[in-house]
Write a protein that holds these residues in place. Sequence first.
Motif, PDB file in Angstrom:
ATOM      1  N   ASN A 186      47.849  43.650  35.484  1.00 33.97           N
ATOM      2  CA  ASN A 186      47.465  42.241  35.646  1.00 33.97           C
ATOM      3  C   ASN A 186      47.267  41.848  37.114  1.00 33.97           C
ATOM      4  OD1 ASN A 186      47.794  40.895  32.779  1.00 33.97           O
ATOM      5  ND2 ASN A 186      49.400  42.419  33.007  1.00 33.97           N
ATOM      6  N   THR A 222      43.415  42.356  37.294  1.00 33.48           N
ATOM      7  CA  THR A 222      42.750  41.354  36.447  1.00 33.48           C
ATOM      8  C   THR A 222      43.653  41.128  35.237  1.00 33.48           C
ATOM      9  OG1 THR A 222      40.410  41.762  36.978  1.00 33.48           O
ATOM     10  CG2 THR A 222      40.860  41.091  34.751  1.00 33.48           C
ATOM     11  N   THR A 223      43.829  39.892  34.829  1.00 34.20           N
ATOM     12  CA  THR A 223      44.541  39.666  33.567  1.00 34.20           C
ATOM     13  C   THR A 223      43.540  39.891  32.436  1.00 34.20           C
ATOM     14  OG1 THR A 223      44.099  37.310  33.852  1.00 34.20           O
ATOM     15  CG2 THR A 223      46.320  38.080  34.423  1.00 34.20           C
ATOM     16  N   ASN A 263      35.349  35.069  44.065  1.00 34.45           N
ATOM     17  CA  ASN A 263      36.649  35.736  43.932  1.00 34.45           C
ATOM     18  C   ASN A 263      37.486  35.352  45.161  1.00 34.45           C
ATOM     19  OD1 ASN A 263      35.528  37.411  46.019  1.00 34.45           O
ATOM     20  ND2 ASN A 263      34.585  38.647  44.426  1.00 34.45           N
ATOM     21  N   PRO A 286      41.699  34.216  43.368  1.00 34.20           N
ATOM     22  CA  PRO A 286      40.742  34.593  42.336  1.00 34.20           C
ATOM     23  C   PRO A 286      40.958  33.724  41.091  1.00 34.20           C
ATOM     24  CG  PRO A 286      42.582  36.105  42.312  1.00 34.20           C
ATOM     25  CD  PRO A 286      42.896  35.076  43.358  1.00 34.20           C
ATOM     26  N   HIS A 313      40.383  35.199  38.105  1.00 34.01           N
ATOM     27  CA  HIS A 313      40.526  36.173  37.011  1.00 34.01           C
ATOM     28  C   HIS A 313      41.892  36.847  36.941  1.00 34.01           C
ATOM     29  CE1 HIS A 313      40.080  39.733  39.706  1.00 34.01           C
ATOM     30  NE2 HIS A 313      39.436  38.846  40.448  1.00 34.01           N
ATOM     31  N   LYS A 314      42.835  36.392  37.761  1.00 35.75           N
ATOM     32  CA  LYS A 314      44.182  36.982  37.708  1.00 35.75           C
ATOM     33  C   LYS A 314      45.115  35.964  37.051  1.00 35.75           C
ATOM     34  CE  LYS A 314      43.198  40.125  41.484  1.00 35.75           C
ATOM     35  NZ  LYS A 314      43.578  40.727  42.746  1.00 35.75           N
ATOM     36  N   SER A 335      46.265  35.235  46.018  1.00 35.05           N
ATOM     37  CA  SER A 335      45.659  36.095  44.990  1.00 35.05           C
ATOM     38  C   SER A 335      46.631  36.466  43.876  1.00 35.05           C
ATOM     39  CB  SER A 335      45.112  37.377  45.627  1.00 35.05           C
ATOM     40  OG  SER A 335      44.034  37.063  46.456  1.00 35.05           O
ATOM     41  N   LYS A 350      43.968  37.280  27.872  1.00 34.28           N
ATOM     42  CA  LYS A 350      43.818  35.880  28.274  1.00 34.28           C
ATOM     43  C   LYS A 350      43.907  34.981  27.044  1.00 34.28           C
ATOM     44  CE  LYS A 350      40.426  37.297  31.767  1.00 34.28           C
ATOM     45  NZ  LYS A 350      41.128  37.324  33.043  1.00 34.28           N
ATOM     46  N   GLN A 373      36.257  37.196  35.225  1.00 31.17           N
ATOM     47  CA  GLN A 373      35.907  37.812  36.503  1.00 31.17           C
ATOM     48  C   GLN A 373      34.664  37.113  37.045  1.00 31.17           C
ATOM     49  OE1 GLN A 373      35.728  41.585  34.646  1.00 31.17           O
ATOM     50  NE2 GLN A 373      37.554  42.364  35.656  1.00 31.17           N
TER      51      GLN A 373
END
Lengths: 84, 370
Positions: B6, B9-10, B69, B192, B194-195, B171, B13, B201
Amino acid sequence: MYECYLTFRSITPCQQAQRYLTGQSLRSQLLRTPKSIAFKGCGYSLKLNDTAIGLAAAKLRQANISYGSAYRIYSDGRVEELYL
Amino acid sequence: MIYLDNGATTLLKPKSVSRASAYAIRHYASPGRGGYRAAMEAAEEVYNCRELAAKLFDTQPDQIAFTLNATHGLNVAIKSLIGPGDRVVVSGFEHNAVMRPLVAIGADVVIAGRRLFDPDGAVEEFSEAITPETKAVICNHVSNVFGYILPVEKIAEICKEREIPFILDASQSAGCMEISHRDLGAAFIAMPGHKGLYGPQGTGILVCGQLGKTLLEGGTGSQSELLTMPEFLPDRQEAGTHNVTGICGLAKGLEFVLAQGPVHILRHEQRLIEKAVEGLADMPYVHCYAGNSCTQAGVLSFNVEGMDCEEVGQYLAQHDIAVRAGLHCAPVAHESAGTDKTGTVRVSVGAFNSKRDIAAFLGKMKKLHR
């Protein structure tokens, strides 16, 4: 007959102003700034009732939300800037 | 798959995220460009996302700029404040998203606070390193390698007292730690989408405490008669058409984080990391880099005696357990911890991981040396 507008330089401050005014029970319509008052190219405006525009302008100033100018556009195309 | 990456990127979701992005790609046009329904509805959704982000990070909606990002946001922040030869103080746990722009600019980089899980020492070292000549201070909130929570509130306070601009790299912390732009008084906070914010993303947020320089120039849908970028936010930092599909998904991720609460998410992640550390402690061939609940978030690095970190990562991948091995784009952090020659294996958890995931990971780790 005429319509009243508060102009904004971009959509984000216009949205910010509309949400603030809605919270103050002042209804408005968000739309592209009419050509006759779009002196600096693209922009967005809030269309308000003639009776509400003065109060709306005052509330925005109090909340430090800046708008460009206020206008009245008559049905015959004449434009009048309002100094609120 | 057991997903324990994660920090990159997680992948897991809220379902609402992909639904919102799928809806957006079918229904929304360019926001801030037209007055027709598909454009106005897109603009409404984009503003909704700004409001959610402003609420989470205690700032105003117009100070939220959408980026690609965290790297994009950090480049804007760094290139706005720092020029060739300028003295910059950074932590010993910075990612290459900070270090590479600084090296490219030719900045005079001073590293403070290199001891792992020593926040008091870090504050002392930052205080000594920040001089009147310092042009900016940049600090990672949570190390992407070790999960080390840096004392950014105290470092920001020093910056405020000495009137030095502060850039926060959030981040790994955005979404799982309380961040108040108002309290920190940061020049910029980059993150970001997306984390820890659980967005798609290609999304990111730059919280702007000042106007900043432009990294990109182009159309903004505002002041179109001018050939220069607008001098106001967020338009100045948002040239070109927005990633509306991404932003709509990001809004749902933000709603999830606001509903759960960052503190709750952090505690959940810390419990999982504590469980992993406890389990790995029974394996004498494993060396863990562990702190405590005050100094470590949902990221854990470790090494296995006699094995390259990439071998360990590959072994786990073969058993459908996703972790990350290597230097994690953060050689400075590895130098600080003395793992620059070996790298580490990193486990990083999210809100959708469970104790069962950690148990499965530990089960495979136990079999590693049999």
